[in-house]
Design an enzyme around this catalytic site. Structure first.
Site, mmCIF file in Angstrom:
data_model
loop_
_atom_site.group_PDB
_atom_site.id
_atom_site.type_symbol
_atom_site.label_atom_id
_atom_site.label_comp_id
_atom_site.label_asym_id
_atom_site.label_seq_id
_atom_site.Cartn_x
_atom_site.Cartn_y
_atom_site.Cartn_z
ATOM 1 N N THR A 1 -2.470 6.565 -22.046
ATOM 2 C CA THR A 1 -2.399 5.217 -21.501
ATOM 3 C C THR A 1 -1.010 4.692 -21.837
ATOM 4 O O THR A 1 -0.301 5.247 -22.679
ATOM 5 C CB THR A 1 -3.473 4.299 -22.120
ATOM 6 O OG1 THR A 1 -3.445 4.461 -23.533
ATOM 7 C CG2 THR A 1 -4.846 4.631 -21.596
ATOM 8 N N TYR B 1 0.860 -1.191 0.000
ATOM 9 C CA TYR B 1 0.000 0.000 0.000
ATOM 10 C C TYR B 1 0.890 1.232 0.000
ATOM 11 O O TYR B 1 1.812 1.326 0.809
ATOM 12 C CB TYR B 1 -0.891 0.022 1.253
ATOM 13 C CG TYR B 1 -2.350 -0.030 0.875
ATOM 14 C CD1 TYR B 1 -2.891 0.976 0.078
ATOM 15 C CD2 TYR B 1 -3.176 -1.063 1.284
ATOM 16 C CE1 TYR B 1 -4.226 0.923 -0.303
ATOM 17 C CE2 TYR B 1 -4.508 -1.113 0.910
ATOM 18 C CZ TYR B 1 -5.020 -0.113 0.108
ATOM 19 O OH TYR B 1 -6.331 -0.162 -0.278
ATOM 20 N N GLU C 1 -0.385 4.776 -0.468
ATOM 21 C CA GLU C 1 -1.182 6.005 -0.644
ATOM 22 C C GLU C 1 -0.305 7.222 -0.404
ATOM 23 O O GLU C 1 0.463 7.267 0.566
ATOM 24 C CB GLU C 1 -2.371 6.002 0.321
ATOM 25 C CG GLU C 1 -3.496 5.118 -0.187
ATOM 26 C CD GLU C 1 -4.658 5.030 0.786
ATOM 27 O OE1 GLU C 1 -4.446 5.231 1.979
ATOM 28 O OE2 GLU C 1 -5.770 4.748 0.318
ATOM 29 N N ARG D 1 -1.207 -2.172 -18.814
ATOM 30 C CA ARG D 1 -2.336 -1.250 -18.718
ATOM 31 C C ARG D 1 -2.001 -0.223 -17.646
ATOM 32 O O ARG D 1 -1.477 -0.567 -16.588
ATOM 33 C CB ARG D 1 -3.610 -2.008 -18.329
ATOM 34 C CG ARG D 1 -3.866 -3.246 -19.143
ATOM 35 C CD ARG D 1 -5.276 -3.738 -19.019
ATOM 36 N NE ARG D 1 -6.113 -2.892 -19.849
ATOM 37 C CZ ARG D 1 -6.193 -3.011 -21.177
ATOM 38 N NH1 ARG D 1 -5.522 -3.954 -21.809
ATOM 39 N NH2 ARG D 1 -6.946 -2.200 -21.878
ATOM 40 N N LYS E 1 -0.933 0.973 -25.270
ATOM 41 C CA LYS E 1 -1.288 0.887 -26.693
ATOM 42 C C LYS E 1 0.016 0.877 -27.495
ATOM 43 O O LYS E 1 0.806 -0.045 -27.348
ATOM 44 C CB LYS E 1 -2.221 2.039 -27.054
ATOM 45 C CG LYS E 1 -3.549 1.973 -26.281
ATOM 46 C CD LYS E 1 -4.532 3.022 -26.713
ATOM 47 C CE LYS E 1 -5.879 2.858 -26.047
ATOM 48 N NZ LYS E 1 -5.998 3.532 -24.751
ATOM 49 N N ASP F 1 -4.776 14.199 -25.278
ATOM 50 C CA ASP F 1 -4.880 12.786 -24.898
ATOM 51 C C ASP F 1 -4.179 12.008 -26.001
ATOM 52 O O ASP F 1 -4.733 11.787 -27.070
ATOM 53 C CB ASP F 1 -6.359 12.398 -24.786
ATOM 54 C CG ASP F 1 -6.540 10.920 -24.447
ATOM 55 O OD1 ASP F 1 -5.546 10.167 -24.497
ATOM 56 O OD2 ASP F 1 -7.677 10.517 -24.138
HETATM 57 N N1 DSN Z 1 -10.692 1.324 -25.564
HETATM 58 C C1 DSN Z 1 -9.722 2.226 -26.126
HETATM 59 C C2 DSN Z 1 -9.623 2.085 -27.593
HETATM 60 O O1 DSN Z 1 -9.792 0.976 -28.063
HETATM 61 O O2 DSN Z 1 -9.365 3.043 -28.297
HETATM 62 C C3 DSN Z 1 -9.961 3.618 -25.716
HETATM 63 O O3 DSN Z 1 -10.345 3.650 -24.383
#
Ligand code: DSN
Length: 389
Positions: free
Chosen positions: A222, A46, A48, A231, A225, A196
């Protein structure tokens, strides 16, 4: 593993991933090191708070992990710690984006974001997302003719609506974004510019797509990707008198989250180091070359590509123009071993559950070594599977 039921399911998923051709634009394959960090004992801790300011004891090691992740994130995108701050704790993209709203806006403020059906994201103000329930979306989209962003129109909307924040960044927009134009528009109406870059972060890191950092106040991404990490998410905030960095940190914890997932932070740090390698630069360039080869071949085979092509890892194909629904196309491809997602196209006349398009991305297959010639073969396979319908 003692739990045989879960072990069996993990093995089944491993086999599925191995067998399938994966063109989901938001997925990728992480390294063994990333998996090792994710599966480590760091998950037990933990933590925090933030490094040096935690609410529990025993954080000397995880403080170093979090500091290293932040250091690597800034370095990867060429940012100086005097000018930029990065928060590594947001659990994924939607919570990261929500944290920005909570940090910078008052309830009800106007946020200008691309509509979901034109290529935006739920958290850019869609009505089913908390971002659309508690704030007011001022939607924008692409021009009907070119299916690309019309910056003059964006400017008109911004000057008319005077949003408090403008979001640039998309989940289904394949072209290069002119970050400077967005900055100019944000300046013209006194709005924050939030980028973003979730989909394109790996391409930016690899120098294959323009970086937004010269122009943005806040950048979210994120990490799973094109960046090819676990993730997770990062929120970058410009450090200046507005103290956006402090506001972001407070919004993430204690505003929205409790303890960060330190195994995830460690895995992000691993991925960030990998993304700083020369091999990753080559990878990022190849992802785009592959997407362009795939788009060109599909076009040759008679498929309408939204906006005429791609400058990124992502392609939108209008399958309805050949009399096939997006769901039907996605199911037919899955039956042929190719995984894609059905996707709305700009000005789609069909419903979201069965839209007119499919979205393809090349990040995953490029990680597995695919080159342009493989993309040409893949386009033909896609064409055959769809025309059999
Ligand atoms: N789910 C993602 C995508 O496939 O673009 C975006 O959140």
């Amino acid at each position: 593993m003692k739990d045989k039921q879960i072990e069996k399911l993990i093995k089944a998923e491993q086999a599925r991933q191995k067998k399938a051709i994966n063109l989901i634009a938001s997925e990728n394959y992480v390294s063994k090191d990333v998996l090792d960090a994710l599966g480590s004992e760091l998950t037990n801790k933990y933590a925090e708070g933030y490094p040096g300011k935690r609410y529990y004891g025993g954080n000397s090691v995880v403080d170093k992990v979090e500091n290293l992740a932040a250091e690597r994130a800034l370095e990867l995108f060429g940012l100086s710690p005097e000018e930029w701050h990065v928060n590594t704790q947001a659990l994924s993209g939607s919570p990261a984006n929500l944290a920005v709203y909570v940090a910078l806006l008052e309830k009800g403020d106007k946020v200008m974001g691309m509509s979901l059906d034109q290529g935006g994201h739920l958290t850019h103000g869609h009505k089913v997302s908390a971002t659309g329930k508690f704030w007011t979306q001022v939607p924008y989209g692409v021009s009907k003719d070119s299916e690309t962003l019309d910056y003059e129109n964006l400017r008109d909307i911004a000057l008319r609506e005077m949003p408090k924040m403008i979001i640039a960044g998309f989940t289904a927009y394949p072209r290069m974004i002119d970050w400077k134009r967005f900055r100019d528009i944000a300046d013209a109406c006194g709005a924050y510019l939030m980028v973003d870059m979730s989909h394109i972060a790996g391409l930016v890191a690899g120098g294959a797509y323009p970086s937004p950092f010269l122009y943005a106040d806040i950048v979210t991404t994120t990490t799973h990707k094109t960046l090819r990490g676990p993730r997770g998410a990062l929120i970058f905030a410009k450090k200046d008198a507005r103290e956006l960095n402090k506001k972001i940190d407070k919004a993430v914890f204690p505003g929205l989250q409790g303890g960060p997932h330190m195994n995830q932070t460690a895995a992000i740090a691993v991925a960030l180091k990998e993304a700083a390698s020369p091999a990753f630069k080559k990878y990022a360039r190849q992802v785009i070359k592959n997407a362009q080869a795939l788009a060109a071949e599909l076009k040759k085979l008679g498929w309408r590509i939204i906006s005429g092509g791609t400058d990124s890892h992502l392609i939108l194909v209008d399958v309805a123009s050949q009399g096939i629904g997006g769901k039907e196309a996605s199911d037919a491809l899955e039956a042929a071993g190719i995984i894609v997602n059905k996707n709305a196209i700009p000005f789609d006349a069909r419903p979201p559950v069965d839209p007119s398009g499919i979205r393809l991305g090349t990040a995953g297959e490029t990680t597995r070594g695919a080159k342009e010639k493989d993309m040409i073969a893949l386009a033909r396979k896609i064409d055959r599977a769809l025309r059999r319908k």
